[in-house]
Design a protein around this motif. Structure first.
Motif, PDB file in Angstrom:
ATOM      1  N   SER A  63       2.851 -23.514  30.883  1.00  0.00           N
ATOM      2  CA  SER A  63       2.035 -23.417  29.670  1.00  0.00           C
ATOM      3  C   SER A  63       2.145 -22.002  29.114  1.00  0.00           C
ATOM      4  N   LEU A  64       2.383 -21.895  27.812  1.00  0.00           N
ATOM      5  CA  LEU A  64       2.611 -20.603  27.178  1.00  0.00           C
ATOM      6  C   LEU A  64       1.611 -20.352  26.058  1.00  0.00           C
ATOM      7  N   MET A  65       1.296 -19.084  25.865  1.00  0.00           N
ATOM      8  CA  MET A  65       0.484 -18.636  24.731  1.00  0.00           C
ATOM      9  C   MET A  65       1.055 -17.327  24.222  1.00  0.00           C
ATOM     10  N   TYR A  66       1.157 -17.201  22.900  1.00  0.00           N
ATOM     11  CA  TYR A  66       1.575 -15.929  22.319  1.00  0.00           C
ATOM     12  C   TYR A  66       1.041 -15.850  20.889  1.00  0.00           C
ATOM     13  N   TYR A  97      -2.439 -17.962  16.775  1.00  0.00           N
ATOM     14  CA  TYR A  97      -1.875 -18.085  18.116  1.00  0.00           C
ATOM     15  C   TYR A  97      -1.150 -19.420  18.281  1.00  0.00           C
ATOM     16  N   VAL A  98      -0.217 -19.431  19.208  1.00  0.00           N
ATOM     17  CA  VAL A  98       0.611 -20.607  19.464  1.00  0.00           C
ATOM     18  C   VAL A  98       0.555 -20.934  20.952  1.00  0.00           C
ATOM     19  N   THR A  99       0.493 -22.226  21.274  1.00  0.00           N
ATOM     20  CA  THR A  99       0.638 -22.651  22.668  1.00  0.00           C
ATOM     21  C   THR A  99       1.799 -23.620  22.769  1.00  0.00           C
ATOM     22  N   GLU A 100       2.524 -23.544  23.870  1.00  0.00           N
ATOM     23  CA  GLU A 100       3.670 -24.423  24.117  1.00  0.00           C
ATOM     24  C   GLU A 100       3.619 -24.937  25.549  1.00  0.00           C
ATOM     25  N   ARG A 101       4.294 -26.028  25.783  1.00  0.00           N
ATOM     26  CA  ARG A 101       4.578 -26.511  27.137  1.00  0.00           C
ATOM     27  C   ARG A 101       6.105 -26.591  27.271  1.00  0.00           C
ATOM     28  N   VAL A 102       6.647 -25.835  28.200  1.00  0.00           N
ATOM     29  CA  VAL A 102       8.084 -25.876  28.474  1.00  0.00           C
ATOM     30  C   VAL A 102       8.278 -26.278  29.919  1.00  0.00           C
ATOM     31  N   TRP A 103       9.496 -26.659  30.247  1.00  0.00           N
ATOM     32  CA  TRP A 103       9.822 -27.125  31.598  1.00  0.00           C
ATOM     33  C   TRP A 103      10.987 -26.308  32.138  1.00  0.00           C
ATOM     34  N   ALA A 104      10.738 -25.573  33.194  1.00  0.00           N
ATOM     35  CA  ALA A 104      11.764 -24.738  33.823  1.00  0.00           C
ATOM     36  C   ALA A 104      12.371 -25.495  34.996  1.00  0.00           C
ATOM     37  N   THR A 105      13.670 -25.490  35.091  1.00  0.00           N
ATOM     38  CA  THR A 105      14.344 -26.166  36.194  1.00  0.00           C
ATOM     39  C   THR A 105      14.458 -25.222  37.389  1.00  0.00           C
ATOM     40  N   ALA A 107       1.902 -16.709  30.307  1.00  0.00           N
ATOM     41  CA  ALA A 107       2.436 -17.948  30.876  1.00  0.00           C
ATOM     42  C   ALA A 107       1.660 -18.347  32.119  1.00  0.00           C
ATOM     43  N   VAL A 108       1.373 -19.636  32.240  1.00  0.00           N
ATOM     44  CA  VAL A 108       0.827 -20.213  33.464  1.00  0.00           C
ATOM     45  C   VAL A 108       1.907 -21.105  34.052  1.00  0.00           C
ATOM     46  N   ALA A 109       2.386 -20.761  35.239  1.00  0.00           N
ATOM     47  CA  ALA A 109       3.418 -21.548  35.920  1.00  0.00           C
ATOM     48  C   ALA A 109       2.740 -22.556  36.844  1.00  0.00           C
ATOM     49  N   HIS A 110       2.931 -23.834  36.571  1.00  0.00           N
ATOM     50  CA  HIS A 110       2.276 -24.895  37.347  1.00  0.00           C
ATOM     51  C   HIS A 110       3.171 -25.275  38.531  1.00  0.00           C
ATOM     52  N   ILE A 111       3.264 -24.370  39.484  1.00  0.00           N
ATOM     53  CA  ILE A 111       4.219 -24.472  40.577  1.00  0.00           C
ATOM     54  C   ILE A 111       3.753 -25.471  41.635  1.00  0.00           C
ATOM     55  N   ARG A 112       4.686 -25.872  42.470  1.00  0.00           N
ATOM     56  CA  ARG A 112       4.361 -26.793  43.554  1.00  0.00           C
ATOM     57  C   ARG A 112       3.394 -26.135  44.546  1.00  0.00           C
ATOM     58  N   GLY A 113       2.518 -26.961  45.074  1.00  0.00           N
ATOM     59  CA  GLY A 113       1.412 -26.485  45.890  1.00  0.00           C
ATOM     60  C   GLY A 113       0.087 -26.817  45.239  1.00  0.00           C
ATOM     61  N   GLY A 114       0.099 -26.962  43.906  1.00  0.00           N
ATOM     62  CA  GLY A 114      -1.034 -27.511  43.173  1.00  0.00           C
ATOM     63  C   GLY A 114      -0.862 -29.021  43.077  1.00  0.00           C
ATOM     64  N   GLN A 115      -1.657 -29.634  42.211  1.00  0.00           N
ATOM     65  CA  GLN A 115      -1.526 -31.087  42.015  1.00  0.00           C
ATOM     66  C   GLN A 115      -1.357 -31.444  40.540  1.00  0.00           C
ATOM     67  N   GLU A 116      -0.825 -30.509  39.767  1.00  0.00           N
ATOM     68  CA  GLU A 116      -0.635 -30.765  38.345  1.00  0.00           C
ATOM     69  C   GLU A 116       0.228 -31.997  38.092  1.00  0.00           C
ATOM     70  N   MET A 117       1.172 -32.250  38.983  1.00  0.00           N
ATOM     71  CA  MET A 117       2.085 -33.387  38.813  1.00  0.00           C
ATOM     72  C   MET A 117       1.830 -34.472  39.857  1.00  0.00           C
ATOM     73  N   GLY A 118       0.662 -34.457  40.486  1.00  0.00           N
ATOM     74  CA  GLY A 118       0.326 -35.486  41.460  1.00  0.00           C
ATOM     75  C   GLY A 118       0.348 -34.972  42.885  1.00  0.00           C
ATOM     76  N   ARG A 119      -0.011 -35.860  43.799  1.00  0.00           N
ATOM     77  CA  ARG A 119      -0.141 -35.458  45.207  1.00  0.00           C
ATOM     78  C   ARG A 119       1.182 -35.005  45.799  1.00  0.00           C
ATOM     79  N   ASP A 120       2.273 -35.600  45.376  1.00  0.00           N
ATOM     80  CA  ASP A 120       3.572 -35.189  45.909  1.00  0.00           C
ATOM     81  C   ASP A 120       3.895 -33.751  45.517  1.00  0.00           C
ATOM     82  N   TRP A 121       3.371 -33.314  44.369  1.00  0.00           N
ATOM     83  CA  TRP A 121       3.569 -31.924  43.922  1.00  0.00           C
ATOM     84  C   TRP A 121       2.948 -30.960  44.932  1.00  0.00           C
TER      85      TRP A 121
END
Length: 715
Positions: free
Chosen positions: A467-470, A449-457, A513-527
């Motif tokens: 976060s990806l797994m396949y 198995y493979v895991t990746e971290r990509v950044w979607a604009t 895929a796990v999308a770390h969208i805004r509303g969580g705090q993955e990127m800090g409180r401003d996220w």
């Protein structure tokens, strides 16, 4: 509560009500030709200062859960789901068997030491519930069973122990027990040596509790029986009736949650009060918990939590503009001086978010987030920083069970989408690391198995981590099916953790895929700030833009995308269904919060008043209009929707069952497509579904089979 009629006509069957083919297929009909139940429309107007709305399905709400029409409608939906999913039963059984095959059934947790005893959770093969045991002095001593949960759960359709704690003299154990699924726990106490249940019993409490130092009194939180809000802290003296319990504290502001706990050094019992934008903590000496003193008075946009060790308090706080939080300290002799006496230990950072901490003798263990990942570092009192390394692009670390603080060893866990949870301990003095346990996963080889971290604009230029797994060998040529998950609310982060349940999808070529969208705090409180209140639509847009990024970059095929979210993540699914239905082949919405405006207008509904600072108070027209513009139920339109699998629990205390019920009814009325809409109602459980270790895998196998069918994944 809700009810549903087929074409407005109701057929009486026996003692209940049936709705056409919702309960039974006509002779010769098949699952594919059966018509879904149709809820009767009964005019009702939801009034508010900022506007009135017609809600033809409002009648499906019944707070007592006794209305015969409503219950018959739910049963009709279940019967229709059974009929529609019947052809998938072989696949469902195979998916369940595959997942369970990856579970080591006779498994044990890593034992931990507390007050002279070693505690451990043990599972027996085939058991839905574990035993909790302890051993005196050494980890190899003869075990004593504290909780024989398989026996305790017998005769109950639902069973859960919320919190539990052993008395300071190690003689008794108190716990909170739920046998309904509504999170209205019952406090119980027993003598450990004899196993005898004491007469002490307190109903309708929260799951947390704490003993006084003398072992005679238990502090707990009483709930409002209607709103289920945590309202009062009370003290129960052993051997006395609950009616005699002393009122310790009562909260008058319904926007606050409340809990009880104790400091890491066990010297203080604390009442924790928390709202979306404010905290307050009140503490009393555990040896004499008569008067609780405020650590720092509440104020809007001021948040903190304090812990005690030695002769000082350590505080995580956003005071002084520390948006991503900082750590401060104050000596006991200066504590009464308030925040002016607090001195920074770890200053705030623009790129690192401090999520939690644990004080030890001589150092502090810190949970922090940076670059979308959650990590751990240790900071000694002398100022030496020891970061804990990771070698994967997307992962999650977290502090584990550390009940004793007079030790240089800190336990923490590590996981990723491809790495089973591993428990380590690290020495704050030497940096030495030891592996205590790797979660056993029979039949699993990480090398496959493979895991990746990509950044979607996103559409506004913000980069969203994914976060990806396949499975290794999956072609990145735009032909693979995709399963995308997110949550994105309350500042709760969706960390990429290993799950045996994901393998059934990934092994069939699905990209996870796990999308770390805004509303969580993955990127800090401003996220988080960018994804709630008047910014909530960013969460929906981020999710859709992640999907489009993954399709554009050939991780997935257009038309072969599945999405899932639960609770507030179910709100996300409802929003996505209305905004971008053509981007998804199938959506899974579990216990979805979809009737935002009506719920937030009703202060009697559990959680409403706690969440004005999350969604907005509809008494303010700005928030009313904004919520109305995205509320999934209010924005169902006459158009084509993807295939859907929706679930709820009749006894759900977090998202009341009637929200998804109304939403499904309106979707059935309005949608113009022929895609299947499955509504699974758990009649015997609440927000988390049925209890039991294997039950969640059975439930997951059903929606997984449906998802694979809709993604056209070959059996």
């Amino acid at each position: 509560m809700k009810k549903q009629l087929l074409a407005g006509r109701m057929l009486a069957l026996g003692t209940g009500l049936a709705f056409g083919t919702g309960l039974a297929l006509p002779s010769g009909a098949s699952a594919q030709t059966a018509q879904p139940p149709r809820a009767e429309k009964r005019p009702y107007q939801v009034t508010s200062a900022n506007g009135n709305r017609e809600d033809d399905y409002y009648w499906l709400r019944d707070d007592k859960r006794q209305n015969a029409d409503m219950l018959a409608y739910l049963r009709a939906e279940n019967a229709y789901a059974d009929a529609q999913l019947a052809p998938l039963k072989p696949l469902e059984a195979k998916l369940y068997a595959e997942t369970v095959a990856h579970i080591k059934q006779d498994d044990d947790s890593v034992p931990y030491r507390e007050n002279g005893y070693w505690y451990q959770t043990t599972w027996a093969t085939g058991a839905d519930y574990p035993q909790v045991i302890r051993r005196k002095g050494i980890v190899t001593a003869a075990p004593v069973v504290l909780f024989d949960q398989p026996a305790m759960a017998k005769g109950h359709n639902f069973f859960q122990i919320g919190g539990w704690q052993v008395s300071p003299d190690n003689a008794r154990v108190a716990w909170a027990e739920d046998t309904v699924g509504r999170r209205q726990y019952v406090l119980k106490v027993k003598d450990i040596a004899t196993g005898q249940l004491l007469s002490d019993r307190v109903a309708n409490v929260e799951g947390g509790l704490v003993w006084s130092a003398d072992g005679r009194t238990i502090f707990y939180v009483e709930k409002d029986p209607v709103t289920l809000l945590s309202k009062r802290v009370k003290a129960h003296v052993l051997g006395t009736p609950a009616s005699a319990d002393r009122l310790v504290y009562e909260e008058g502001d319904d926007s606050f949650y409340m809990g009880v706990g104790q400091t890491s050094d066990r010297r203080y019992i604390c009442i924790h009060l928390q709202s979306t934008v404010s905290d307050e903590q009140r503490c009393a000496p555990a040896a004499n918990p008569a008067a609780f003193t405020v650590v720092a008075p509440r104020a809007r946009e001021f948040r903190y939590n304090a812990d005690h060790i030695g002769n000082r308090w350590i505080i995580r706080t956003n005071a002084g503009g520390a948006k991503n939080y900082k750590l401060a300290t104050v000596a006991d002799v200066d504590a009464a001086k308030g925040t002016s006496a607090w001195r920074d230990v770890v200053p705030a950072s623009a790129t690192t978010f401090i999520e939690d901490f644990k004080p030890f003798a001589g150092f502090v263990a810190i949970e922090q987030r940076a670059g979308g990942n959650k990590g751990v570092r240790l900071l000694t009192d002398a100022g030496k920083s020891i970061p804990v390394a990771a070698d994967e692009p997307a992962y999650a670390m977290g502090l584990s069970v550390n009940e004793e603080v007079d030790t240089p060893w800190v336990r923490y866990s590590y996981t990723s989408l491809v790495t089973p949870t591993t428990t380590y301990e690290i020495n704050a003095k030497t940096g030495e690391r030891r592996t205590l346990k790797v979660q056993p996963v029979p039949g699993y080889d990480k090398a496959n198995y493979v895991t990746e971290r990509v950044w979607a604009t996103a559409r506004d230029g913000v980069r969203v981590p994914v976060s990806l797994m396949y499975r290794r060998g999956t072609k990145r040529d735009g032909t693979a099916p995709l399963f995308q998950y997110a949550y994105g609310s309350y500042g709760i982060s969706s960390d990429p953790g290993f799950s045996a349940g994901n393998l059934a999808l990934v092994d069939r070529g699905v990209v996870y895929a796990v999308a770390h969208i805004r509303g969580g705090q993955e990127m800090g409180r401003d996220w988080y700030d960018q994804g709630h209140l008047l910014n909530k639509k960013n969460s929906f847009n981020d999710f859709v833009d992640v999907t489009r990024y993954l399709v554009a970059n050939k991780y997935a095929a257009p038309g072969r995308v599945a999405a899932m979210g639960g609770s507030a993540g179910g709100l996300l699914m409802g929003g996505v269904a209305n905004l971008a239905p053509k981007d998804y082949a199938v959506l899974v919405a579990q216990v979805p919060f979809v009737d935002v405006v009506t719920t937030m207008l009703d202060a009697s509904i559990p959680l409403t008043t706690n969440e004005y600072d999350e969604w907005g108070n509809p008494a303010d027209k700005r928030y009313y209009d904004y919520m109305l513009s995205y509320s999934p139920y209010d924005n169902v339109a006459r158009k084509a929707y993807p295939a859907m699998y929706v679930s709820t629990g009749l006894w759900d205390s977090q998202v009341q069952y009637y929200e998804p019920t109304k939403w499904v009814a309106r979707l059935r009325e309005m949608k113009t497509d022929k895609n299947p809409l499955i509504y699974r109602v758990n009649m015997e459980a609440g927000h988390g579904g049925k209890s039991g270790r294997f039950e969640r895998y059975r439930q997951a196998a059903e929606w997984q089979a449906f998802v694979l069918q809709q993604l056209k994944v070959a059996p």
